[in-house]
Design a protein around this motif. Structure first.
Motif, PDB file in Angstrom:
ATOM      1  N   GLY A  30       0.816  -1.196   0.000  1.00 35.35           N
ATOM      2  CA  GLY A  30       0.000   0.000   0.000  1.00 35.35           C
ATOM      3  C   GLY A  30       0.855   1.252   0.000  1.00 35.35           C
ATOM      4  N   LYS A  31       0.625   2.121   0.992  1.00 37.10           N
ATOM      5  CA  LYS A  31       1.341   3.388   1.092  1.00 37.10           C
ATOM      6  C   LYS A  31       2.618   3.280   1.915  1.00 37.10           C
ATOM      7  CE  LYS A  31      -2.989   5.996   0.821  1.00 37.10           C
ATOM      8  NZ  LYS A  31      -3.866   7.011   1.501  1.00 37.10           N
ATOM      9  N   PHE A  32       2.883   2.085   2.408  1.00 32.00           N
ATOM     10  CA  PHE A  32       4.024   1.893   3.298  1.00 32.00           C
ATOM     11  C   PHE A  32       5.199   1.264   2.539  1.00 32.00           C
ATOM     12  CE2 PHE A  32       6.480  -0.991   5.958  1.00 32.00           C
ATOM     13  CZ  PHE A  32       6.902  -0.145   6.976  1.00 32.00           C
ATOM     14  N   HIS A  33       6.391   1.774   2.784  1.00 37.04           N
ATOM     15  CA  HIS A  33       7.617   1.236   2.199  1.00 37.04           C
ATOM     16  C   HIS A  33       8.632   1.054   3.320  1.00 37.04           C
ATOM     17  CE1 HIS A  33       6.234   2.471  -1.892  1.00 37.04           C
ATOM     18  NE2 HIS A  33       5.658   3.435  -1.183  1.00 37.04           N
ATOM     19  N   VAL A  46      11.918   3.519   6.813  1.00 31.61           N
ATOM     20  CA  VAL A  46      10.498   3.370   6.479  1.00 31.61           C
ATOM     21  C   VAL A  46      10.012   4.687   5.896  1.00 31.61           C
ATOM     22  CG1 VAL A  46      10.041   1.630   8.243  1.00 31.61           C
ATOM     23  CG2 VAL A  46       9.750   4.053   8.790  1.00 31.61           C
ATOM     24  N   SER A  47       9.010   4.603   5.043  1.00 32.72           N
ATOM     25  CA  SER A  47       8.363   5.799   4.513  1.00 32.72           C
ATOM     26  C   SER A  47       6.876   5.521   4.361  1.00 32.72           C
ATOM     27  CB  SER A  47       8.973   6.230   3.178  1.00 32.72           C
ATOM     28  OG  SER A  47       8.752   5.249   2.185  1.00 32.72           O
ATOM     29  N   TYR A  48       6.079   6.599   4.391  1.00 30.42           N
ATOM     30  CA  TYR A  48       4.632   6.454   4.271  1.00 30.42           C
ATOM     31  C   TYR A  48       4.098   7.592   3.417  1.00 30.42           C
ATOM     32  CZ  TYR A  48      -0.273   5.893   5.479  1.00 30.42           C
ATOM     33  OH  TYR A  48      -1.631   5.697   5.424  1.00 30.42           O
ATOM     34  N   ASP A  49       3.278   7.229   2.412  1.00 33.62           N
ATOM     35  CA  ASP A  49       2.678   8.227   1.525  1.00 33.62           C
ATOM     36  C   ASP A  49       1.412   8.769   2.186  1.00 33.62           C
ATOM     37  OD1 ASP A  49       4.642   7.764  -0.393  1.00 33.62           O
ATOM     38  OD2 ASP A  49       3.484   6.141  -1.306  1.00 33.62           O
ATOM     39  N   ILE A  50       1.556   9.921   2.839  1.00 35.12           N
ATOM     40  CA  ILE A  50       0.406  10.524   3.525  1.00 35.12           C
ATOM     41  C   ILE A  50      -0.671  10.880   2.514  1.00 35.12           C
ATOM     42  CG2 ILE A  50      -0.320  12.456   4.972  1.00 35.12           C
ATOM     43  CD1 ILE A  50       2.553  12.565   6.038  1.00 35.12           C
ATOM     44  N   THR A  51      -0.269  11.474   1.418  1.00 33.19           N
ATOM     45  CA  THR A  51      -1.126  11.730   0.262  1.00 33.19           C
ATOM     46  C   THR A  51      -0.296  11.415  -0.960  1.00 33.19           C
ATOM     47  OG1 THR A  51      -0.481  14.028  -0.166  1.00 33.19           O
ATOM     48  CG2 THR A  51      -2.132  13.672   1.563  1.00 33.19           C
ATOM     49  N   PRO A  52      -0.883  11.417  -2.152  1.00 32.29           N
ATOM     50  CA  PRO A  52      -0.061  11.168  -3.343  1.00 32.29           C
ATOM     51  C   PRO A  52       1.090  12.166  -3.501  1.00 32.29           C
ATOM     52  CG  PRO A  52      -2.381  10.916  -3.871  1.00 32.29           C
ATOM     53  CD  PRO A  52      -2.325  11.459  -2.473  1.00 32.29           C
ATOM     54  N   ARG A  53       1.016  13.307  -2.821  1.00 24.57           N
ATOM     55  CA  ARG A  53       2.041  14.324  -2.971  1.00 24.57           C
ATOM     56  C   ARG A  53       2.903  14.528  -1.735  1.00 24.57           C
ATOM     57  NH1 ARG A  53      -1.197  19.125  -6.261  1.00 24.57           N
ATOM     58  NH2 ARG A  53      -1.463  17.947  -8.223  1.00 24.57           N
ATOM     59  N   ILE A  54       2.572  13.892  -0.661  1.00 30.21           N
ATOM     60  CA  ILE A  54       3.321  14.106   0.583  1.00 30.21           C
ATOM     61  C   ILE A  54       3.813  12.761   1.108  1.00 30.21           C
ATOM     62  CG2 ILE A  54       3.268  14.998   2.940  1.00 30.21           C
ATOM     63  CD1 ILE A  54       1.040  16.867   2.084  1.00 30.21           C
ATOM     64  N   GLN A  55       5.084  12.669   1.356  1.00 26.19           N
ATOM     65  CA  GLN A  55       5.665  11.428   1.879  1.00 26.19           C
ATOM     66  C   GLN A  55       6.510  11.743   3.111  1.00 26.19           C
ATOM     67  OE1 GLN A  55       9.251   9.347   0.184  1.00 26.19           O
ATOM     68  NE2 GLN A  55       7.711   7.839  -0.468  1.00 26.19           N
ATOM     69  N   ALA A  56       6.283  10.996   4.171  1.00 26.39           N
ATOM     70  CA  ALA A  56       7.084  11.107   5.393  1.00 26.39           C
ATOM     71  C   ALA A  56       8.008   9.902   5.483  1.00 26.39           C
ATOM     72  CB  ALA A  56       6.183  11.176   6.621  1.00 26.39           C
TER      73      ALA A  56
END
Length: 866
Positions: free
Chosen positions: A779-782, A819-829
């Motif tokens: 999903g949005k998690f890497h 680790v990284s997480y796509d908060i929105t399609p344009r914002i990644q933490a």
């Protein structure tokens, strides 16, 4: 076209490459000079930037060590936009990075100050007892920051002034200078040999040695692409970089019998007016009737911590006009590129004016009872004597600020590097073959470089304790022409029996005329063959070259301080690649000094620095490499998405450009034929101690370089793994492992023609260097985990238990989690921890070398795209 900024050393500075604009990275092993030009002996890493960029991306990251002492700030902003229906694209990138400083006291393994020292239990070179052992923490017992007083001009602790022991009435104890210029008990620690003790109150180098130098880096990059017509384009690039750094600590200004000349012990009279009556009485009691004593100290209180300030700025501008056309049913392309770069900066270090220092230390009282410089009473006409202020060196920070200001001297070296380059290329298809077009590229290049090293007056005149540094301006130009071609022999609709699927040949040639190093050529030929589906072979043969860097040619002569492994030390004389040769040469050297052939030398240079000189060499020639590679690539059908490659690389390098270290000079002298030229590059005193040496760049002979690299890549979808089938929307799982044994120099010849010991598997050149990288996405998690491994390493391949113990350092592992997480399609933490186990370099590491110095390090970041 990509233009890379070069710092003062002449090497490519990867920190000047804007990461947001990188399009791809091509890696070529053991060749490339015929295509890319000089410096491509061991291979090429070609970083290719995007020619256009659209959108806005902001990225910020903060990290710190788990000890909260190494903050790291990173900010990046990239902006790009199309104009005139996409015919014009302009983009800009700004990056800022700032890191902190660390010294040796801030990590337990470096604060421990491990060092090798003479083993007092050793009886001979054949008793099975090592002649050197590890001790900790290393201190220098012969001096302190406040000062030690000797009864003679000596480094023997037995000559230290003693005072009554307050803890043991009726006994005496060695003394040191403390506040108020008074004497107090001194603990020299456990003495092992000159300049080496364990513990005690002697000088520790840990707080005076930088582990990490702080850096403030700014980078601005501009790129542009203008489509003049469908077949003609203009590209532009501009790089601007700036580096500011202050190494906050450095070794002090020494005065000790461990050194020579003006850095030796300071002689003073018992009537020195800075000595209080209690100290004078103690000196008279320790040495009745003696008038002259000797002071030894590591003066960290005169110019602070001797901090070195450096600043480097550079720009690089490039324009590339390119086009393509079709004629005779063939495709052709051309380009003309010009670039200009300039790097400038300075190195600035506070120090002392030695003449003023001597004047200021010689203090007396005038007729009114005031403490003044003796030279002030002699009506000296020396302008340096004017304004002399007396210097009190008896105790730490005892001197006045006025005296420190009087002796202060600033040493600064300014530098400028200039480069201009013009290049033209023409290429295209020669002939249509069944497997594809036979293609070529031909080109010519002209490059001009100039360097300027401009010392300030203090450095030019050598007013400190270093040799005078001359102003140097040097330049050269090079003219080059080249040709490369690729021929697809078979493949596609044209195949061979027995499973042969495709094959191609490639070749390239470059002719160079350098105004300083003369004419040379580089060439490569090779090919690849897919012998079966999923099985490919590849091989190449090359002659490559590297022209001397401008600093190697024109670096001005300057002072250099170094320790070294002395082959004639009693712990080393019976080892080496040829023990009998080394022993005979050392014994002959002892006899030439008037010492017995069986003299047992404990060499100070193994633990204490000696002053020498180093510099460039305008007579350098190109170094030439002959190499070949062959390898195999496997992509088995029965394991989809698995690729395994293995390549053997062999390079013979002649005329290798090296800057001799003192250890290499000594090893070449004593392990080679007697009386070789390396033996004239250093001097020994009548006790066999090394007192001076001359280093510098030379064409040192040849190096043989061989190794094997293995890369394994595997990627699969976790939905195909039963354990993870319950995970919905699971992303790919990728594993990567690489084994790269550092190709060792099996033979290396320096000046006199002596074979040096094989360095494979020694500290800094581990035999095994592996990395395992596992990435997972759902999903949005890497997430990713990376394991780094360095194999155990010997200190010296010729050492045995008779030389030292231990003989090696152990294996070394670190683990990184991100680790990284796509908060929105344009914002990644994102967040991560490097070296999560806080692995310290393996015991007993006496130098950080290739190991992680920071320890556990965590970071968080945020990326926003528009």
């Amino acid at each position: 076209m990509t233009v890379l900024v070069q710092p003062p050393g002449g090497q490519v500075d990867l920190n000047a490459i804007p990461t947001a604009f990188i399009d791809r990275i091509d890696v070529v092993q053991a060749t490339g000079a015929s295509v890319y030009g000089s410096d491509a002996i061991s291979g090429v890493i070609n970083i290719i930037l995007k020619d256009k960029y659209e959108g806005v991306e902001a990225d910020a990251q903060y990290g710190n060590s788990s000890r909260h002492d190494y903050p790291d700030y990173r900010v990046r902003l990239s902006v790009g936009h199309d104009f005139f229906d996409g015919r014009l694209n302009l983009a800009m990138n700004f990056e800022w990075n700032k890191t902190a400083a660390l010294d040796y006291t801030q990590r337990p393994w470096s604060a421990a100050q491990y060092t090798f020292a003479a083993n007092p239990l050793n009886t001979s070179s054949s008793d099975g007892i090592p002649s050197q052992i590890v001790i900790t923490p290393r201190t220098i017992p012969e001096l302190t920051q406040g000062g030690l007083i000797y009864k003679s001009n000596s480094i023997s602790l037995s000559q230290l002034v003693t005072i009554p022991d307050p803890a043991h009435p009726g006994q005496t104890v060695k003394a040191q200078l403390t506040s108020g210029s008074l004497l107090a008990p001194y603990d020299p620690g456990t003495f092992y040999q000159a300049s080496v003790a364990a513990g005690g109150q002697g000088l520790s180098l840990a707080p005076l040695t930088s582990l990490e130098t702080p850096l403030d880096r700014k980078l601005v990059t501009l790129i542009g692409r203008w489509e003049i017509s469908p077949h003609v384009r203009l590209h532009g690039q501009a790089f601007f970089t700036g580096y500011d750094s202050t190494e906050p600590t450095n070794q002090p200004i020494y005065n000790s019998g461990l050194f020579g000349g003006v850095s030796g012990n300071l002689a003073f009279n018992i009537n020195n007016p800075f000595l209080p009556s209690a100290t004078v009485a103690a000196l008279q009691a320790a040495a009745p009737g003696q008038q002259t004593f000797y002071l030894a100290r590591g003066s960290t209180d005169l110019v602070g911590r001797n901090a070195v300030v450096s600043q480097t700025k550079s720009y690089d501008l490039a324009l590339n006009l390119e086009g393509d056309f079709r004629t005779w049913d063939r495709n052709f392309r051309w380009n003309v590129a010009v670039s200009q770069g300039r790097t400038w900066g300075f190195f600035d270090q506070p120090s002392i004016n030695q003449t003023k220092f001597a004047y200021a230390f010689n203090a007396v009282k005038d007729g009114s009872g005031n403490i003044v410089c003796a030279v002030s009473l002699t009506n000296s006409t020396d302008p340096l004597a004017q304004g002399c202020k007396p210097l009190n060196l008896f105790g730490y920070n005892a001197s006045s600020q006025a005296a420190k200001d009087y002796i202060f001297a600033d040493f600064r070296d300014d530098l400028v590097l200039l480069q201009r380059d013009v290049e033209a290329n023409f290429g295209g298809d020669v002939w249509k073959l069944p497997a594809g077009p036979w293609s070529f590229n031909a080109g010519a290049e002209y490059r001009w470089e100039q360097s300027k090293f401009l010392p300030n007056d203090n450095a030019l005149n050598g007013v400190g304790r270093s040799v005078a540094i001359a102003k140097v301006i040097g330049k050269y130009d090079t003219k080059e022409v080249y040709l490369e071609t690729r021929i697809p022999v078979f493949g596609g609709s044209f195949s061979l029996p027995y499973g042969f699927r495709s094959g191609e040949l490639n070749a390239s040639y470059r002719w160079v005329d350098n105004s300083l190093t003369g004419k040379d050529v580089a060439w490569t030929y090779g090919g690849s063959l897919e012998v079966y589906k999923g099985v490919s072979l590849r091989a190449s043969r090359s002659q490559t070259f590297r022209a001397p860097a401008i600093t190697e040619l024109f670096l001005p002569t300057s002072s250099l301080f170094s320790t070294a492994t002395d082959p004639c030390d009693k712990s080393n004389i019976s080892s080496g690649p040829s023990p009998s040769t080394r022993t005979a040469n050392c014994q002959a050297a002892f006899q030439a000094l008037g010492l017995p052939a069986n003299y047992q030398l404990t060499s100070n240079v193994q633990v204490a620095t000696v002053q020498g000189t180093t510099g460039g060499n305008p007579q350098l020639r190109n170094e030439i490499g002959h190499s070949w590679t062959y390898g195999i690539v496997l992509s088995p059908r029965f394991i989809p998405n698995l690729t395994v490659s293995a390549d053997y690389v062999h390079i013979d390098l002649t005329g290798a450009i090296s800057s001799f270290t003192l250890s290499q000079i000594l090893q070449t002298c004593y392990d080679g034929p007697a009386g070789g030229p390396a033996c004239s590059r250093f001097t020994r005193d009548n006790q066999g101690q090394i007192t001076a040496f001359q280093s510098g760049f030379v064409n040192a002979g040849y190096t043989r370089f061989a190794g094997v690299s293995v890369v394994i890549n595997y990627e699969t979808d976790v939905n195909q793994v039963p354990l993870f089938k319950q995970l919905e929307n699971a992303g790919p799982h990728r594993g990567h492992t690489a084994h790269v044994p550092d190709p060792p120099p099996a033979e290396s010849v320096l000046g006199a023609g002596a074979d040096l010991a094989d360095t494979e598997g020694t500290v800094g050149i581990p035999r095994w260097n592996d990395e395992l990288d596992v990435r997972y996405a759902v999903g949005k998690f890497h997430g990713s985990w990376t394991m780094h491994y360095l194999s155990s390493s010997l200190y010296n391949r010729t050492f045995t238990i008779e030389n030292r113990y231990p003989l090696s350092v152990g294996n070394y592992y670190t683990h990184d989690f991100n680790v990284s997480y796509d908060i929105t399609p344009r914002i990644q933490a994102r967040a991560g921890i490097n070296n999560i186990t806080d692995s310290a370099p393996p015991y007993p590491t006496v130098s950080p070398s290739v190991y992680d110095e920071i320890g556990r390090f965590g970071f968080v970041g945020l990326k926003v795209r528009y």
